[in-house]
Design a protein around this motif. Sequence first.
Motif, PDB file in Angstrom:
ATOM      1  N   LEU A  20       0.820  -1.208   0.000  1.00 47.40           N
ATOM      2  CA  LEU A  20       0.000   0.000   0.000  1.00 47.40           C
ATOM      3  C   LEU A  20       0.858   1.263   0.000  1.00 47.40           C
ATOM      4  O   LEU A  20       0.495   2.267  -0.618  1.00 47.40           O
ATOM      5  N   ALA A  21       1.997   1.229   0.686  1.00 44.85           N
ATOM      6  CA  ALA A  21       2.899   2.374   0.676  1.00 44.85           C
ATOM      7  C   ALA A  21       3.447   2.608  -0.726  1.00 44.85           C
ATOM      8  O   ALA A  21       3.497   3.748  -1.214  1.00 44.85           O
ATOM      9  N   LEU A  22       3.848   1.538  -1.397  1.00 39.54           N
ATOM     10  CA  LEU A  22       4.331   1.657  -2.773  1.00 39.54           C
ATOM     11  C   LEU A  22       3.238   2.231  -3.675  1.00 39.54           C
ATOM     12  O   LEU A  22       3.476   3.165  -4.446  1.00 39.54           O
ATOM     13  N   ILE A  73       4.858   7.362   7.547  1.00 34.80           N
ATOM     14  CA  ILE A  73       6.320   7.444   7.542  1.00 34.80           C
ATOM     15  C   ILE A  73       6.827   7.732   8.953  1.00 34.80           C
ATOM     16  O   ILE A  73       7.815   7.143   9.403  1.00 34.80           O
ATOM     17  N   PHE A  74       6.154   8.635   9.660  1.00 41.32           N
ATOM     18  CA  PHE A  74       6.521   8.948  11.041  1.00 41.32           C
ATOM     19  C   PHE A  74       6.410   7.700  11.917  1.00 41.32           C
ATOM     20  O   PHE A  74       7.257   7.462  12.789  1.00 41.32           O
ATOM     21  N   THR A  75       5.382   6.905  11.687  1.00 44.74           N
ATOM     22  CA  THR A  75       5.201   5.669  12.442  1.00 44.74           C
ATOM     23  C   THR A  75       6.379   4.724  12.236  1.00 44.74           C
ATOM     24  O   THR A  75       6.912   4.148  13.202  1.00 44.74           O
ATOM     25  N   LEU A  76       6.802   4.581  10.981  1.00 41.69           N
ATOM     26  CA  LEU A  76       7.896   3.664  10.660  1.00 41.69           C
ATOM     27  C   LEU A  76       9.230   4.154  11.195  1.00 41.69           C
ATOM     28  O   LEU A  76      10.045   3.368  11.687  1.00 41.69           O
ATOM     29  N   LEU A  77       9.465   5.464  11.109  1.00 41.66           N
ATOM     30  CA  LEU A  77      10.771   6.013  11.481  1.00 41.66           C
ATOM     31  C   LEU A  77      10.902   6.314  12.968  1.00 41.66           C
ATOM     32  O   LEU A  77      12.013   6.312  13.503  1.00 41.66           O
ATOM     33  N   PHE A  78       9.769   6.580  13.641  1.00 37.88           N
ATOM     34  CA  PHE A  78       9.859   7.001  15.039  1.00 37.88           C
ATOM     35  C   PHE A  78       9.094   6.099  16.000  1.00 37.88           C
ATOM     36  O   PHE A  78       9.651   5.643  17.008  1.00 37.88           O
ATOM     37  N   CYS A  79       7.823   5.824  15.707  1.00 38.56           N
ATOM     38  CA  CYS A  79       6.990   5.116  16.684  1.00 38.56           C
ATOM     39  C   CYS A  79       7.410   3.660  16.866  1.00 38.56           C
ATOM     40  O   CYS A  79       7.403   3.148  17.996  1.00 38.56           O
ATOM     41  N   ILE A  80       7.769   2.988  15.790  1.00 41.39           N
ATOM     42  CA  ILE A  80       8.223   1.607  15.923  1.00 41.39           C
ATOM     43  C   ILE A  80       9.547   1.538  16.681  1.00 41.39           C
ATOM     44  O   ILE A  80       9.695   0.710  17.598  1.00 41.39           O
ATOM     45  N   TRP A 120      12.072  -5.621  11.045  1.00 35.71           N
ATOM     46  CA  TRP A 120      11.224  -6.095   9.951  1.00 35.71           C
ATOM     47  C   TRP A 120       9.901  -5.344   9.909  1.00 35.71           C
ATOM     48  O   TRP A 120       9.245  -5.274   8.860  1.00 35.71           O
ATOM     49  N   ASN A 121       9.505  -4.770  11.037  1.00 36.31           N
ATOM     50  CA  ASN A 121       8.252  -4.014  11.067  1.00 36.31           C
ATOM     51  C   ASN A 121       8.346  -2.688  10.327  1.00 36.31           C
ATOM     52  O   ASN A 121       7.346  -1.989  10.170  1.00 36.31           O
ATOM     53  N   GLN A 122       9.539  -2.321   9.893  1.00 34.51           N
ATOM     54  CA  GLN A 122       9.737  -1.095   9.118  1.00 34.51           C
ATOM     55  C   GLN A 122       9.907  -1.379   7.631  1.00 34.51           C
ATOM     56  O   GLN A 122      10.329  -0.516   6.873  1.00 34.51           O
ATOM     57  N   LEU A 123       9.550  -2.578   7.212  1.00 29.02           N
ATOM     58  CA  LEU A 123       9.732  -2.983   5.822  1.00 29.02           C
ATOM     59  C   LEU A 123       8.978  -2.071   4.846  1.00 29.02           C
ATOM     60  O   LEU A 123       9.390  -1.902   3.692  1.00 29.02           O
ATOM     61  N   ALA A 124       7.888  -1.466   5.309  1.00 26.96           N
ATOM     62  CA  ALA A 124       7.094  -0.597   4.432  1.00 26.96           C
ATOM     63  C   ALA A 124       7.880   0.614   3.936  1.00 26.96           C
ATOM     64  O   ALA A 124       7.495   1.245   2.953  1.00 26.96           O
ATOM     65  N   LEU A 125       8.994   0.953   4.616  1.00 29.60           N
ATOM     66  CA  LEU A 125       9.833   2.053   4.128  1.00 29.60           C
ATOM     67  C   LEU A 125      10.372   1.761   2.734  1.00 29.60           C
ATOM     68  O   LEU A 125      10.565   2.681   1.930  1.00 29.60           O
ATOM     69  N   ILE A 126      10.601   0.484   2.428  1.00 32.60           N
ATOM     70  CA  ILE A 126      11.044   0.106   1.088  1.00 32.60           C
ATOM     71  C   ILE A 126       9.947   0.417   0.077  1.00 32.60           C
ATOM     72  O   ILE A 126      10.213   0.893  -1.034  1.00 32.60           O
ATOM     73  N   GLY A 127       8.708   0.165   0.468  1.00 28.67           N
ATOM     74  CA  GLY A 127       7.587   0.494  -0.403  1.00 28.67           C
ATOM     75  C   GLY A 127       7.464   1.986  -0.641  1.00 28.67           C
ATOM     76  O   GLY A 127       7.170   2.431  -1.753  1.00 28.67           O
ATOM     77  N   VAL A 128       7.686   2.770   0.422  1.00 29.14           N
ATOM     78  CA  VAL A 128       7.651   4.237   0.289  1.00 29.14           C
ATOM     79  C   VAL A 128       8.709   4.694  -0.710  1.00 29.14           C
ATOM     80  O   VAL A 128       8.423   5.480  -1.624  1.00 29.14           O
ATOM     81  N   LEU A 129       9.930   4.214  -0.540  1.00 31.61           N
ATOM     82  CA  LEU A 129      11.027   4.612  -1.422  1.00 31.61           C
ATOM     83  C   LEU A 129      10.769   4.175  -2.862  1.00 31.61           C
ATOM     84  O   LEU A 129      10.968   4.951  -3.813  1.00 31.61           O
TER      85      LEU A 129
END
Length: 317
Positions: free
Chosen positions: A51-53, A137-144, A174-183
Amino acid sequence: MEQSNTRIIYIFIDLILPLIIGYILHKKKWMGITTCNLLLKLNIRFIATVLALGSFWLMDINSKFLSIPLYGILVCIIPGLLSYPLSRHLKNPRAESSFLLTGYLSNIGTLVGLCCFVLYGEIGFAYVQAVAIFQNIFTLLFCIPLAGYYKQLSQARSFKASFKPQWRDIFISWNQLALIGVLAGFLLSINHVPRPTIFPVIFDSFVHIGAWIGMLPIGFLLKFSALKFYLRESLMMLPIKFIILPLLTYTVFSLISTDSLFINTMTLIGAAPAAINSIAISQLYKLNTNMATAIFMITTAIFFIIVFPVYYIFIYL
């Protein structure tokens, strides 16, 4: 009006129904906590990546929506910072972290997205999604990483060991994997890579699948008995979510814009209740899920019963 009614039907099918089914599965003991955690991981690691991608690939990077990424971050940071002094009385890392997560994260993309679609149509919905992307993005970079830090702190206290954070495990998960989708989505968008004809079908399907996989375990984790134990913490969150942040948002956007639809949409985003993801992250990192659930339930109820009706009256009367 017909489109609005259709959207409401989808919200019932994709959000309320899996929540109810998840709760029934728990009460009937037809699903265990292991399956619940598996669904949470599947949603955060796989569905969220797709979904991020798709979201960033759909987004016009040169559009005016890029004027609000800062707000997408500040709408998380401000209530989170206001939550910190209130969390100090908890004296427990698991409880403190769950309280902070409910402060940082708000139910923007789903709940407020629906409300703005009903009130303002596609443009209001688009504004909300633009803000929600940057909250993700904030969730992936900070909250996790925050949850990982408090999990390690809690474990150290449990074993009466001196706390030495393992920063690599905190910041890389691994819970930040969605950052790859964002990029990936960002690169596809700025390079104007055409989307395949089947893309809308796949993306829409993942939206509905993600809703079910995300909401069903939340329904499984709901505990109405937790409300009485964490009523105080839930009430402490109400002024932050429903008074301070929306008033601040309305004031700031009234000074920088004359577009009433834009101002009103941003204000409603600022008045969003606690997010579902605060429960999901609390469960995955073995924090105080009951507290996160109680705050989620009470803030959501107050939003529907008081906040949204008052907002509607203020806008239209």
